[in-house]
Design a protein around this motif. Structure first.
Motif, PDB file in Angstrom:
ATOM      1  N   UNK A   1       0.788  -1.294  -0.113  1.00  0.00           N
ATOM      2  CA  UNK A   1       0.065   0.114  -0.041  1.00  0.00           C
ATOM      3  C   UNK A   1       0.903   1.304   0.126  1.00  0.00           C
ATOM      4  N   UNK A   2       2.006   1.256   0.815  1.00  0.00           N
ATOM      5  CA  UNK A   2       2.771   2.460   0.869  1.00  0.00           C
ATOM      6  C   UNK A   2       3.388   2.708  -0.544  1.00  0.00           C
ATOM      7  N   UNK A   3       3.571   1.854  -1.273  1.00  0.00           N
ATOM      8  CA  UNK A   3       4.112   1.964  -2.881  1.00  0.00           C
ATOM      9  C   UNK A   3       3.251   2.271  -4.032  1.00  0.00           C
ATOM     10  N   UNK A   4       1.803   2.315  -3.354  1.00  0.00           N
ATOM     11  CA  UNK A   4       0.715   2.546  -4.501  1.00  0.00           C
ATOM     12  C   UNK A   4       0.570   4.081  -5.073  1.00  0.00           C
TER      13      UNK A   4
ATOM     14  N   UNK B   1      -0.025  -5.995  -9.168  1.00  0.00           N
ATOM     15  CA  UNK B   1       0.335  -6.697  -7.868  1.00  0.00           C
ATOM     16  C   UNK B   1       0.488  -8.103  -7.755  1.00  0.00           C
ATOM     17  N   UNK B   2       1.686  -8.865  -8.228  1.00  0.00           N
ATOM     18  CA  UNK B   2       2.141 -10.211  -8.205  1.00  0.00           C
ATOM     19  C   UNK B   2       2.192 -10.666  -6.961  1.00  0.00           C
TER      20      UNK B   2
ATOM     21  N   UNK C   1       4.070  -2.168 -11.741  1.00  0.00           N
ATOM     22  CA  UNK C   1       4.130  -3.444 -11.356  1.00  0.00           C
ATOM     23  C   UNK C   1       4.630  -3.664  -9.913  1.00  0.00           C
ATOM     24  N   UNK C   2       3.874  -4.122  -8.969  1.00  0.00           N
ATOM     25  CA  UNK C   2       4.619  -4.096  -7.755  1.00  0.00           C
ATOM     26  C   UNK C   2       4.967  -5.815  -7.449  1.00  0.00           C
TER      27      UNK C   2
ATOM     28  N   UNK D   1      10.136  -3.032  -6.691  1.00  0.00           N
ATOM     29  CA  UNK D   1      10.442  -4.212  -5.843  1.00  0.00           C
ATOM     30  C   UNK D   1      10.083  -3.751  -4.596  1.00  0.00           C
ATOM     31  N   UNK D   2       9.217  -4.245  -3.794  1.00  0.00           N
ATOM     32  CA  UNK D   2       8.554  -4.159  -2.575  1.00  0.00           C
ATOM     33  C   UNK D   2       9.254  -4.993  -1.378  1.00  0.00           C
TER      34      UNK D   2
END
Length: 314
Positions: A137-140, A212-213, A233-234, A259-260
């Protein structure tokens, strides 16, 4: 005390029940009598030697990362917990030391008070996968009802948290899952579901703002087919080489490969506890006893599990 350990890398057959001394806590630690430990893919990746660059090759190693239990003892510097408090938390060093034991000694900064509304198995399921979902979520950036999001592999423990957190943000979510998990995806907030055993999401005439994969099986190269010209693309399960490569490639394309990386921080736990208070559901797929620990890992590692698998310790 009893604990689960292993003396070499390998499959579930290397797991053994061993007798070890009860931990002695430091001044900043708490001793927790373990009631439940949840299983994460990280457990068997470490055990199989897939992460030996970080875990090292020294044995014995232990397993299990996140847990729930009751505080048995507090260190002299600990002021925010007392004996008898019901808590959940994470082991201090998941690469070498595990939580799957009768007792664990951890920093008081690595445990949080268990909400009365959730069981020990549910609380033990929160830290690792919950924190990973918050990290996504923080990367969206900003999302709303017009944001088209695809979540691939949406109904494991990770997806369970993520779908519900996305729904609390009012995002428009399409979930890809197996036939028997579609109802869970809908329950957790997916606006649309795709059964990957019957449909190939990559060949459908639809593009997304965010892909999100969670399965780690789609990959950025494939995902580009269904990404809008400016989209994300997460990847929360990256291969080591993907971390530097993504940074380089992102300089030259509008379809960003993010990259998360995640850690179960107190800030993330606050977000999750708030979500739980607002109705986030924690689905326990199956509970095993401590003596069934090997069976529990075999069950979890076969894949296709909806929600979380937990080992309970009486």
């Amino acid at each position: 005390m009893k604990a689960i350990a292993y003396q070499q890398f390998g499959n579930t057959d290397v797991l053994q029940t061993v007798e070890e001394p009860k931990p002695v806590i430091k001044s900043n630690q708490v001793l927790v009598k373990i009631k439940a430990v949840s299983i994460n893919p990280m457990d068997w990746k470490i055990r199989k030697g897939e992460m030996k660059l970080m875990s090292g090759s020294k044995f014995p190693k232990h397993t299990g990362v996140d847990f729930a239990g009751i505080i048995e003892e507090t260190g002299t510097a600990v002021t925010n917990f007392k004996k008898g408090d019901e808590v959940f938390g994470v082991g201090k060093n998941s690469m070498k030391e595990g939580a799957l034991a009768e007792y664990v000694a951890v920093s008081s900064a690595s445990v949080w008070k268990k909400p009365a509304s959730v069981s020990f198995p549910q609380a033990a399921s929160i830290p690792i996968t919950g924190a990973a979902a918050v990290s996504v979520l923080e990367n969206l950036g900003e999302v709303n009802a017009d944001t088209q999001i695809l979540v691939n592999g949406a109904t494991g423990g990770f997806g369970m948290f993520l779908l519900q957190l996305l729904k609390q943000k009012q995002a428009n979510v399409t979930a890809v899952a197996s036939t028997n998990a579609l109802d869970f995806a809908k329950k957790w907030g997916a606006d649309k579901v795709i059964d990957y055993t019957k449909e190939n999401v990559l060949t459908q005439q639809k593009t997304y703002d965010i892909v999100i994969d969670l399965s780690g099986k789609m990959g950025y190269a494939n995902a580009r087919q269904i990404m809008k010209p400016k989209s994300l693309f997460l990847n929360p399960t990256p291969k080591p080489i993907e971390i530097p490569l993504s940074l380089i490639k992102n300089l030259f394309t509008g379809r960003k490969h993010i990259v998360v990386l995640s850690d179960p921080s107190s800030k993330k736990m606050e977000t999750l506890l708030d979500a739980v208070s607002r109705g986030l559901q924690i689905e326990i797929n199956k509970v095993f006893s401590f003596t069934e620990s090997v069976d529990a890992y075999r069950y979890a590692e076969k894949g296709g599990v909806t929600g979380k698998v937990v080992i309970e310790i009486n």
